[in-house]
Design an enzyme around this catalytic site. Sequence first.
Site, PDB file in Angstrom:
ATOM      1  N   LYS A  83       0.810  -1.220   0.000  1.00 36.90           N
ATOM      2  CA  LYS A  83       0.000   0.000   0.000  1.00 36.90           C
ATOM      3  C   LYS A  83       0.844   1.272   0.000  1.00 36.90           C
ATOM      4  O   LYS A  83       0.617   2.204   0.753  1.00 36.90           O
ATOM      5  CB  LYS A  83      -0.984   0.010   1.173  1.00 36.90           C
ATOM      6  CG  LYS A  83      -1.909  -1.193   1.240  1.00 36.90           C
ATOM      7  CD  LYS A  83      -2.518  -1.550  -0.113  1.00 36.90           C
ATOM      8  CE  LYS A  83      -3.417  -0.462  -0.675  1.00 36.90           C
ATOM      9  NZ  LYS A  83      -3.916  -0.797  -2.046  1.00 36.90           N
ATOM     10  N   THR A  87       1.960  -1.304  -6.703  1.00 35.39           N
ATOM     11  CA  THR A  87       1.407  -1.919  -7.916  1.00 35.39           C
ATOM     12  C   THR A  87       1.389  -0.922  -9.064  1.00 35.39           C
ATOM     13  O   THR A  87       1.698  -1.272 -10.212  1.00 35.39           O
ATOM     14  CB  THR A  87      -0.011  -2.455  -7.654  1.00 35.39           C
ATOM     15  OG1 THR A  87       0.049  -3.449  -6.626  1.00 35.39           O
ATOM     16  CG2 THR A  87      -0.609  -3.087  -8.904  1.00 35.39           C
ATOM     17  N   SER A  88       1.044   0.322  -8.769  1.00 36.64           N
ATOM     18  CA  SER A  88       1.037   1.363  -9.803  1.00 36.64           C
ATOM     19  C   SER A  88       2.418   1.511 -10.424  1.00 36.64           C
ATOM     20  O   SER A  88       2.567   1.571 -11.650  1.00 36.64           O
ATOM     21  CB  SER A  88       0.583   2.698  -9.199  1.00 36.64           C
ATOM     22  OG  SER A  88      -0.711   2.591  -8.656  1.00 36.64           O
ATOM     23  N   HIS A 140      10.430  -7.846  -8.186  1.00 38.16           N
ATOM     24  CA  HIS A 140       9.619  -7.096  -7.224  1.00 38.16           C
ATOM     25  C   HIS A 140       8.805  -8.052  -6.370  1.00 38.16           C
ATOM     26  O   HIS A 140       8.388  -9.126  -6.834  1.00 38.16           O
ATOM     27  CB  HIS A 140       8.688  -6.119  -7.953  1.00 38.16           C
ATOM     28  CG  HIS A 140       7.634  -6.781  -8.785  1.00 38.16           C
ATOM     29  ND1 HIS A 140       6.346  -7.000  -8.334  1.00 38.16           N
ATOM     30  CD2 HIS A 140       7.664  -7.305 -10.045  1.00 38.16           C
ATOM     31  CE1 HIS A 140       5.639  -7.606  -9.281  1.00 38.16           C
ATOM     32  NE2 HIS A 140       6.411  -7.809 -10.331  1.00 38.16           N
ATOM     33  N   HIS A 142       6.889  -8.417  -1.989  1.00 40.36           N
ATOM     34  CA  HIS A 142       6.788  -7.956  -0.599  1.00 40.36           C
ATOM     35  C   HIS A 142       7.774  -8.741   0.263  1.00 40.36           C
ATOM     36  O   HIS A 142       7.395  -9.619   1.045  1.00 40.36           O
ATOM     37  CB  HIS A 142       5.360  -8.126  -0.089  1.00 40.36           C
ATOM     38  CG  HIS A 142       4.347  -7.314  -0.844  1.00 40.36           C
ATOM     39  ND1 HIS A 142       4.526  -5.966  -1.120  1.00 40.36           N
ATOM     40  CD2 HIS A 142       3.141  -7.645  -1.371  1.00 40.36           C
ATOM     41  CE1 HIS A 142       3.469  -5.516  -1.782  1.00 40.36           C
ATOM     42  NE2 HIS A 142       2.624  -6.511  -1.961  1.00 40.36           N
ATOM     43  N   TYR A 279       3.862   7.707 -17.373  1.00 37.41           N
ATOM     44  CA  TYR A 279       3.130   8.033 -16.150  1.00 37.41           C
ATOM     45  C   TYR A 279       2.259   9.273 -16.337  1.00 37.41           C
ATOM     46  O   TYR A 279       1.132   9.332 -15.851  1.00 37.41           O
ATOM     47  CB  TYR A 279       4.120   8.255 -15.004  1.00 37.41           C
ATOM     48  CG  TYR A 279       3.449   8.545 -13.678  1.00 37.41           C
ATOM     49  CD1 TYR A 279       2.960   7.510 -12.887  1.00 37.41           C
ATOM     50  CD2 TYR A 279       3.301   9.856 -13.227  1.00 37.41           C
ATOM     51  CE1 TYR A 279       2.337   7.767 -11.677  1.00 37.41           C
ATOM     52  CE2 TYR A 279       2.670  10.127 -12.021  1.00 37.41           C
ATOM     53  CZ  TYR A 279       2.195   9.079 -11.248  1.00 37.41           C
ATOM     54  OH  TYR A 279       1.568   9.347 -10.052  1.00 37.41           O
ATOM     55  N   SER A 285      -3.548   2.814 -17.020  1.00 36.27           N
ATOM     56  CA  SER A 285      -3.958   1.455 -16.663  1.00 36.27           C
ATOM     57  C   SER A 285      -3.143   0.927 -15.489  1.00 36.27           C
ATOM     58  O   SER A 285      -3.544  -0.014 -14.813  1.00 36.27           O
ATOM     59  CB  SER A 285      -3.780   0.520 -17.865  1.00 36.27           C
ATOM     60  OG  SER A 285      -2.424   0.478 -18.256  1.00 36.27           O
ATOM     61  N   LYS A 293     -12.585   3.934   0.486  1.00 36.73           N
ATOM     62  CA  LYS A 293     -11.694   4.437   1.536  1.00 36.73           C
ATOM     63  C   LYS A 293     -12.224   5.753   2.097  1.00 36.73           C
ATOM     64  O   LYS A 293     -12.527   6.678   1.345  1.00 36.73           O
ATOM     65  CB  LYS A 293     -10.277   4.622   0.981  1.00 36.73           C
ATOM     66  CG  LYS A 293      -9.262   5.055   2.029  1.00 36.73           C
ATOM     67  CD  LYS A 293      -7.840   4.935   1.523  1.00 36.73           C
ATOM     68  CE  LYS A 293      -7.566   5.869   0.365  1.00 36.73           C
ATOM     69  NZ  LYS A 293      -6.157   5.810  -0.071  1.00 36.73           N
TER      70      LYS A 293
END
Length: 356
Positions: A83, A87-88, A140, A142, A279, A285, A293
């Site tokens: 977070k 991902t972006s 990449h 976590h 970007y 996408s 949220k």
Amino acid sequence: MGLLRIMMPPKLQLLAVVAFAVAMLFLENQIQKLEESRSKLERAIARHEVREIEQRHTMDGPRQDATLDEEEDMVIIYNRVPKTASTSFTNIAYDLCAKNKYHVLHINTTKNNPVMSLQDQMRFVKNITSWKEMKPGFYHGHVSYLDFAKFGVKKKPIYINVIRDPIERLVSYYYFLRFGDDYRPGLRRRKQGDKKTFDECVAEGGSDCAPEKLWLQIPFFCGHSSECWNVGSRWAMDQAKYNLINEYFLVGVTEELEDFIMLLEAALPRFFRGATELYRTGKKSHLRKTTEKKLPTKQTIAKLQQSDIWKMENEFYEFALEQFQFIRAHAVREKDGDLYILAQNFFYEKIYPKSN
């Protein structure tokens, strides 16, 4: 000269002084121009000598060893914190990999455990360093920071990362577990069905919003030592700061993601050529937003900020932000509201021995 002053009328004396001053200014200007021309000539000669040296090395023949060219041997590890717009950013790497000719690989650990077993650490290090078919590579996942040097590796990968304001990151993660995001809207989430807001969770002292849940960015940068995962450890924070400065090529912040991408494109064009334009003007996408949220109230934020854990995570975030802004200040200039990457600002001179 004294006799001249006596014989010359005052007006002529004034004209003579003015003429002398103008002549001196003209001479100084010409001297300055000559100095500038000399400096330009020296730089041109230095560049020519560097090119000649490079050409001589090229003409000496191909390299004798069988290793890949340095850029083709490059490996980047993005041990992404959940977070933080990870991902972006990663999807930009996926969008560019075919065009820029590199490989992207996701490190998928069981149950998203950021700590690897010792044997998996060794396997991981061997895979990344010896898998030539996947070079240049962008990995990449976590996973917390892993020190390749202690495994006897000569050439370490390049680490990059992005971090986020700790409370904003926790709020985003809280709602993500319940409502998901617009990236995979149909996927059922672990806490789906729980409609409790973040404010309500904090007010009730819930476990999903407890201050201990803030403790994530520090251990991700600290690494695989047990103390890194000891919530509230001062040693862990100091180690995370040390690694950020000494082991990471660049660490950006979610709030200034475009600038992070711009700096990567300038410094590592082999991977990120075209990333800034993608970007800014792409179909977006790659962007990902948590749904449903709700921003926390000031009272909720104030309650979390009383925690020593928040104070440490926030100190680390501010430390990373200051370092990122320092790097950016020395790499870009602002003009008409836009940022521009500075051109090369150093050159070589006084190169000896002189080439024939």
